[in-house]
Design an enzyme around this catalytic site. Structure first.
Site, PDB file in Angstrom:
ATOM      1  N   LYS A 112       0.817  -1.214   0.000  1.00 32.98           N
ATOM      2  CA  LYS A 112       0.000   0.000   0.000  1.00 32.98           C
ATOM      3  C   LYS A 112       0.851   1.266   0.000  1.00 32.98           C
ATOM      4  CE  LYS A 112      -4.251  -1.876   1.801  1.00 32.98           C
ATOM      5  NZ  LYS A 112      -5.334  -1.820   2.766  1.00 32.98           N
ATOM      6  N   LYS A 195      -5.767 -10.246  -6.484  1.00 33.81           N
ATOM      7  CA  LYS A 195      -7.016 -10.357  -5.732  1.00 33.81           C
ATOM      8  C   LYS A 195      -7.950  -9.204  -6.104  1.00 33.81           C
ATOM      9  CE  LYS A 195      -6.384  -7.569  -1.628  1.00 33.81           C
ATOM     10  NZ  LYS A 195      -6.764  -7.318  -0.254  1.00 33.81           N
ATOM     11  N   LYS A 198     -10.411  -3.071  -3.749  1.00 34.07           N
ATOM     12  CA  LYS A 198     -10.941  -1.743  -4.074  1.00 34.07           C
ATOM     13  C   LYS A 198      -9.855  -0.820  -4.597  1.00 34.07           C
ATOM     14  CE  LYS A 198     -10.546   0.151   0.575  1.00 34.07           C
ATOM     15  NZ  LYS A 198     -10.224  -1.015   1.393  1.00 34.07           N
TER      16      LYS A 198
HETATM   17  N1  AQP Z   1     -10.330 -10.496  -2.920  1.00 31.26           N
HETATM   18  C1  AQP Z   1     -10.617 -10.929  -1.695  1.00 31.26           C
HETATM   19  N2  AQP Z   1     -10.866 -12.239  -1.471  1.00 31.26           N
HETATM   20  C2  AQP Z   1     -11.162 -12.690  -0.231  1.00 31.26           C
HETATM   21  N3  AQP Z   1     -11.262 -11.878   0.838  1.00 31.26           N
HETATM   22  C3  AQP Z   1     -11.041 -10.562   0.680  1.00 31.26           C
HETATM   23  N4  AQP Z   1     -11.070  -9.516   1.525  1.00 31.26           N
HETATM   24  C4  AQP Z   1     -10.766  -8.391   0.840  1.00 31.26           C
HETATM   25  N5  AQP Z   1     -10.545  -8.680  -0.445  1.00 31.26           N
HETATM   26  C5  AQP Z   1     -10.712 -10.021  -0.589  1.00 31.26           C
HETATM   27  C6  AQP Z   1     -11.397  -9.605   2.954  1.00 31.26           C
HETATM   28  O1  AQP Z   1     -12.426  -8.686   3.242  1.00 31.26           O
HETATM   29  C7  AQP Z   1     -12.322  -8.305   4.620  1.00 31.26           C
HETATM   30  C8  AQP Z   1     -12.507  -6.825   4.786  1.00 31.26           C
HETATM   31  O2  AQP Z   1     -11.468  -6.169   4.128  1.00 31.26           O
HETATM   32  P1  AQP Z   1     -10.984  -4.725   4.498  1.00 31.26           P
HETATM   33  O3  AQP Z   1     -12.010  -3.950   5.155  1.00 31.26           O
HETATM   34  O4  AQP Z   1      -9.662  -4.807   5.152  1.00 31.26           O
HETATM   35  O5  AQP Z   1     -10.838  -4.197   3.116  1.00 31.26           O
HETATM   36  P2  AQP Z   1      -9.558  -4.391   2.334  1.00 31.26           P
HETATM   37  O6  AQP Z   1      -8.865  -5.683   2.606  1.00 31.26           O
HETATM   38  O7  AQP Z   1      -8.808  -3.142   2.553  1.00 31.26           O
HETATM   39  O8  AQP Z   1     -10.246  -4.538   0.992  1.00 31.26           O
HETATM   40  P3  AQP Z   1      -9.440  -4.438  -0.265  1.00 31.26           P
HETATM   41  O9  AQP Z   1     -10.355  -4.315  -1.386  1.00 31.26           O
HETATM   42  O10 AQP Z   1      -8.480  -5.569  -0.278  1.00 31.26           O
HETATM   43  O11 AQP Z   1      -8.745  -3.069  -0.018  1.00 31.26           O
HETATM   44  P4  AQP Z   1      -7.340  -2.625  -0.489  1.00 31.26           P
HETATM   45  O12 AQP Z   1      -7.426  -2.577  -1.971  1.00 31.26           O
HETATM   46  O13 AQP Z   1      -7.184  -1.278   0.135  1.00 31.26           O
HETATM   47  O14 AQP Z   1      -6.372  -3.658   0.017  1.00 31.26           O
HETATM   48  C9  AQP Z   1     -10.963  -8.803   5.105  1.00 31.26           C
HETATM   49  O15 AQP Z   1     -11.156  -9.933   5.927  1.00 31.26           O
HETATM   50  C10 AQP Z   1     -10.246  -9.189   3.844  1.00 31.26           C
HETATM   51  O16 AQP Z   1      -9.371 -10.265   4.064  1.00 31.26           O
END
Ligand code: AQP
Length: 332
Positions: A112, A195, A198
């Site tokens: 990140k 994966k 967002k």
């Molecule tokens: N692609 C994925 N497959 C399975 N699990 C996923 N999670 C996120 N993406 C996947 C799970 O969702 C939960 C909440 O996530 P978060 O609030 O931490 O959001 P995040 O991980 O920041 O979501 P993103 O989209 O992955 O954000 P960025 O792009 O900022 O990294 C967690 O349990 C996560 O494992």
């Protein structure tokens, strides 16, 4: 009953399919068998810049989506992280127990911060996994239902809990990750080597649950597959098709082997058309329920207030114990 704890960020507005299949779906199931604590992690959200008004409305929106997904406030404790100040308080202690090198090895920070430019990333983003450690330990959680991307942070949580217990006496439960193999990682529809996320996915690769159902159907139909024609699960050689099979199988409860039989001799288009319909059937009522919870903000706020009260009772007890063990003088 064993206890589970997990959280989701209110940053993007809509949850995406990876959030739902990787995490939230398990939260719904686990509230039946566990003492479950689930939260909207707004403290984590501000590790990257947020517009205050948007953050507030996205926090409500996240809670509404969790309820729409099936969390039942009578079966679980649903709350907003910033309503429970003990998270930040325990995080400080955990910060002081963590080595700088240890924190530097967290791969999510590396990814990140590389995206933002290392100089622009906040110290909060760097210590975010340590706040997550505090989130989990405050509730003495036995299991933490998350996606694969969070595994390293749960490992850190275990290490720090053991370190604290070793240094100051048995205080924290050592938590285990609860990661379902099948849905541990949902992939981007356009680039199935990454994966669904967002921040990294392109709009076409990312299924937002609150998108217009028509848009969702279109995205599914234009998902990347391969030049082969066989509908078969093979994550290494056929990641796109395998991802679609995983999504289909999880949403319909049909084992993948059965889907492979069902689609024998059929073209990719058939799988995509069916999956588009399944997705539309899933997101349409989800959007409606989310809107209903948002429209009744009084009920929503009162669910969150009750949740915070229940969460605080547990968190305060753990924090008091940790403060005592560390040697802080009690305020009389
Ligand atoms: N692609 C994925 N497959 C399975 N699990 C996923 N999670 C996120 N993406 C996947 C799970 O969702 C939960 C909440 O996530 P978060 O609030 O931490 O959001 P995040 O991980 O920041 O979501 P993103 O989209 O992955 O954000 P960025 O792009 O900022 O990294 C967690 O349990 C996560 O494992």
């Amino acid at each position: 009953q064993p206890r589970v704890l997990s959280g989701i960020q209110p940053t993007a507005g809509s949850f995406h399919l990876g959030n739902y299949l990787g995490a939230v779906r398990q939260w719904v199931a686990l509230q039946e068998s566990h003492d479950a604590f689930y939260m909207v992690v707004d403290l984590h959200a501000i590790t990257v810049p947020q517009d205050p008004r948007e953050l507030r409305s996205n926090t409500r929106l996240a809670a509404a989506q969790l309820l729409a997904a099936g969390l039942d406030p009578d079966r679980c404790t649903l709350f907003v992280q910033s309503h429970v100040p003990e998270h930040a308080q325990l995080a400080w202690i955990m910060n002081c127990l963590t080595g700088f090198g240890e924190a530097s090895r967290m791969t999510q920070f590396k990814d990140k911060s590389a995206k933002q430019g290392a100089d622009r990333a906040s110290v909060g983003l760097f210590t975010y996994p340590i706040l997550q450690v505090a989130d989990i330990l405050l509730y003495q959680a036995n299991e933490v239902p998350v996606g694969e991307d969070q595994r390293q942070h749960i490992e850190l949580t275990r290490d720090l809990a053991e370190r604290f217990n070793g240094r100051f006496g048995e205080t924290f439960t050592i938590p285990a990750p609860y990661i379902l193999k099948e849905t541990a990682k949902i992939y981007d529809l356009q680039d199935p080597s990454i994966k669904m996320s967002k921040s990294a996915s392109t709009p076409k690769g990312l299924i937002n649950l609150l998108d217009e159902p028509k848009t969702t159907a279109k995205k599914v139909k234009s998902a990347v597959t391969d030049t082969d024609t066989v509908i078969r699960y093979d994550a290494v050689n056929k990641p796109g098709v395998s991802n679609l099979l995983t999504i289909h199988s999880t949403l319909t409860g049909t084992p993948i082997a059965e889907l492979e039989r069902e689609y024998e001799g059929k073209m990719y288009g058939a799988l995509k058309t069916d999956l588009a319909e399944i997705m539309v059937d899933f997101v349409t009522p989800f959007r409606e329920r989310t809107q209903q919870y948002l429209d009744d903000s009084e009920t929503l706020d009162s669910i969150l207030a009750k949740g915070a009260e229940k969460a605080r009772a547990v968190a305060a007890e753990t924090l008091a114990q940790a403060y005592d063990r560390v040697g802080f003088l009690p305020a009389k």
